[in-house]
Design an enzyme around this catalytic site. Structure first.
Site, PDB file in Angstrom:
ATOM      1  N   SER A  95      26.435  50.749  51.474  1.00 28.06           N
ATOM      2  CA  SER A  95      25.951  49.859  50.418  1.00 28.06           C
ATOM      3  C   SER A  95      24.842  50.524  49.615  1.00 28.06           C
ATOM      4  CB  SER A  95      25.436  48.543  51.020  1.00 28.06           C
ATOM      5  OG  SER A  95      26.479  47.796  51.588  1.00 28.06           O
ATOM      6  N   LEU A 135      23.118  40.941  39.390  1.00 28.75           N
ATOM      7  CA  LEU A 135      24.116  40.050  38.797  1.00 28.75           C
ATOM      8  C   LEU A 135      24.144  38.710  39.525  1.00 28.75           C
ATOM      9  CD1 LEU A 135      26.452  39.527  36.804  1.00 28.75           C
ATOM     10  CD2 LEU A 135      27.997  40.539  38.516  1.00 28.75           C
ATOM     11  N   SER A 142      30.513  34.023  42.830  1.00 26.50           N
ATOM     12  CA  SER A 142      31.870  34.340  42.393  1.00 26.50           C
ATOM     13  C   SER A 142      32.118  33.986  40.933  1.00 26.50           C
ATOM     14  CB  SER A 142      32.884  33.606  43.278  1.00 26.50           C
ATOM     15  OG  SER A 142      32.807  34.058  44.612  1.00 26.50           O
ATOM     16  N   TRP A 166      20.295  38.221  46.666  1.00 26.16           N
ATOM     17  CA  TRP A 166      21.102  39.138  47.502  1.00 26.16           C
ATOM     18  C   TRP A 166      21.296  40.495  46.828  1.00 26.16           C
ATOM     19  CZ3 TRP A 166      20.555  36.852  51.764  1.00 26.16           C
ATOM     20  CH2 TRP A 166      20.687  35.472  51.887  1.00 26.16           C
ATOM     21  N   THR A 168      20.818  44.298  46.858  1.00 31.42           N
ATOM     22  CA  THR A 168      20.550  45.471  47.682  1.00 31.42           C
ATOM     23  C   THR A 168      19.607  46.421  46.953  1.00 31.42           C
ATOM     24  OG1 THR A 168      22.713  45.319  48.747  1.00 31.42           O
ATOM     25  CG2 THR A 168      21.610  47.460  48.836  1.00 31.42           C
ATOM     26  N   CYS A 242      31.658  47.368  36.439  1.00 28.22           N
ATOM     27  CA  CYS A 242      30.850  47.977  37.495  1.00 28.22           C
ATOM     28  C   CYS A 242      31.297  47.496  38.871  1.00 28.22           C
ATOM     29  CB  CYS A 242      29.372  47.653  37.280  1.00 28.22           C
ATOM     30  SG  CYS A 242      28.690  48.197  35.699  1.00 28.22           S
ATOM     31  N   LEU A 243      31.594  46.200  38.980  1.00 29.08           N
ATOM     32  CA  LEU A 243      32.022  45.652  40.266  1.00 29.08           C
ATOM     33  C   LEU A 243      33.311  46.308  40.751  1.00 29.08           C
ATOM     34  CD1 LEU A 243      31.320  41.820  39.920  1.00 29.08           C
ATOM     35  CD2 LEU A 243      30.032  43.506  41.238  1.00 29.08           C
ATOM     36  N   ASN A 244      34.218  46.599  39.841  1.00 30.93           N
ATOM     37  CA  ASN A 244      35.450  47.265  40.254  1.00 30.93           C
ATOM     38  C   ASN A 244      35.179  48.648  40.821  1.00 30.93           C
ATOM     39  OD1 ASN A 244      37.716  45.627  40.126  1.00 30.93           O
ATOM     40  ND2 ASN A 244      37.961  45.901  37.925  1.00 30.93           N
ATOM     41  N   GLU A 367      30.935  41.663  46.486  1.00 29.72           N
ATOM     42  CA  GLU A 367      31.788  42.282  45.461  1.00 29.72           C
ATOM     43  C   GLU A 367      33.107  41.513  45.337  1.00 29.72           C
ATOM     44  OE1 GLU A 367      29.916  44.188  44.127  1.00 29.72           O
ATOM     45  OE2 GLU A 367      28.783  45.368  45.553  1.00 29.72           O
TER      46      GLU A 367
END
Length: 388
Positions: A95, A135, A142, A166, A168, A242-244, A367
């Site tokens: 992570s 984000l 979600s 949350w 990181t 970015c998430l992908n 993610e």
């Protein structure tokens, strides 16, 4: 006898010599530098992020798959193999690398100006700057379109208000890429911790990802110069792209955790004596080990196929969801099953499966939850969106 569960399908024969060398180098680093400390980091719920950053940077693990600005420009498969070796030690470590390279750095690399790239990316690639990606919100996980963080233009500045949750690395980050709603859509901003109105309190008492630093991002009339706005995007396409990238790394990383669980358990069953013979000599034990190894090998072959597609520029978002959904479910199943074979020994930090299982409970849902990926796949199959 196979030295690795993946030898059942001769997986390494499908890799190039360069990919095998990179995997071996990352495995050596993970085994020698990270693994000796992971029990203590997990137990004490800490991570020496500032020390590890430059070490990962020297390995070329930060922004590995990005081009230029001090980034190695490695293949997607090579990056996936690196994620596998890092998460074989702990999901928190993967992570750390993933948030740095696939979220914060990728956002700047893909959506930033030349000046922003030159200012931040070389130091982030070297691990001198640590990054985070803001984000998720307390009431917008979600469904990022419902985010409440707002950015209002005020002359040559933007005023940001809101809370991200949350996140990181946020308590130790030098660079925070934060997404907010604007009058014209959505925008990304590069924030620095000394900006007035910015704070990043740490989240404590976690039962999962304990070897990872997690926090909030609190924005209280935080003033940000317009030069810190990512200029090439004004929609949710920015953060979702970015998430992908991050999801792709999880496809491989989760399987690294599963592989470590299986290797640990095979070794244990061969030395644990029950009713006068080793646990591995019992049919039920071998059946469990065989089932887990088959699922792990199938999943790794899928990850490789997706990596090859990504390297050709042909990987679609729903295919990323196929991989993320499969890898996280299979990895969690393997971790839990391995724990049962370890018996009471499996609840201690001496053995990795329960630690991996605790981590994978988070990996399953971050993610994109399993349910969200099911809906993405369902939409690809039927042509109908069922998100609302």
């Amino acid at each position: 006898m196979p030295s690795s569960p993946l030898d059942l399908t001769n997986f390494s024969s499908l890799l190039t010599e360069e990919e095998r060398m990179l995997q071996e180098a990352m495995s050596d680093f993970a085994t020698q530098t990270l693994k000796p400390h992971i029990q203590d980091w997990f137990d004490s719920a800490t991570l020496p992020a500032k020390e590890l950053g430059p070490q990962f940077g020297q390995l070329g693990a930060l922004g590995m798959h990005l081009e230029g600005y001090g980034c190695p420009g490695a293949s997607a498969v090579a990056y996936g193999l690196a994620c596998m070796e890092i998460e074989a030690v702990d999901s928190g470590l993967r992570s750390f690398v993933s948030v740095q390279g696939s979220l914060a750095m990728f956002a700047i690399h893909h959506w930033g100006s030349d000046e922003q790239k030159e200012k931040y990316l070389p130091k982030m690639a070297a691990g001198e700057y640590l990054g985070c990606f803001g984000l998720t919100e307390p009431d917008a996980g979600s469904d990022p379109a419902s985010m409440k963080t707002r950015a209002v233009k005020d002359g040559d500045e933007w005023i940001l208000n809101g809370t991200k949750m949350w996140i990181t690395n946020s308590p130790v980050a030098d660079v925070a890429v934060v997404w907010a709603r604007t009058e014209d859509g959505y925008a990304g901003f590069i924030l620095e911790p000394d900006m007035e109105g910015f704070s990043a309190p740490e989240i404590h008492k976690k039962l999962s990802l304990r070897a990872s630093i997690t926090g909030e991002i609190v924005l209280d009339n935080c003033r940000v110069p317009d030069s810190h706005r990512l200029p090439k995007v004004n929609s949710l396409r920015g953060p979702l792209t970015c998430l992908n990238e991050a999801r792709y790394g999880i496809i491989w990383g989760a399987l690294g955790a599963a592989r470590d669980c299986l290797v640990t358990t095979i070794d244990y069953t061969q030395t644990r004596e029950v009713f006068g013979k080793s646990l591995s000599n019992f049919q039920l034990t071998q059946a469990k080990l065989a089932n887990m190894a088959v699922e792990l090998n199938k999943s790794t072959l899928l990850a490789l196929q997706l990596g090859r597609l990504k390297d050709k520029g042909e990987l679609a978002p729903h295919q990323v969801s196929v991989g993320k959904l499969n890898s996280t479910r299979i990895a969690l199943d393997i971790a839990r099953e391995c724990r049962t074979l370890l018996g009471a020994s499996g609840i201690t930090l001496e053995y990795s499966p329960l630690r991996h299982a605790n981590n994978l409970e988070s990996v399953l849902t971050y993610e994109g939850t399993a349910e969200m990926h099911q809906l993405i796949i369902g939409q690809a199959l039927t042509g109908t969106s069922a998100f609302r």
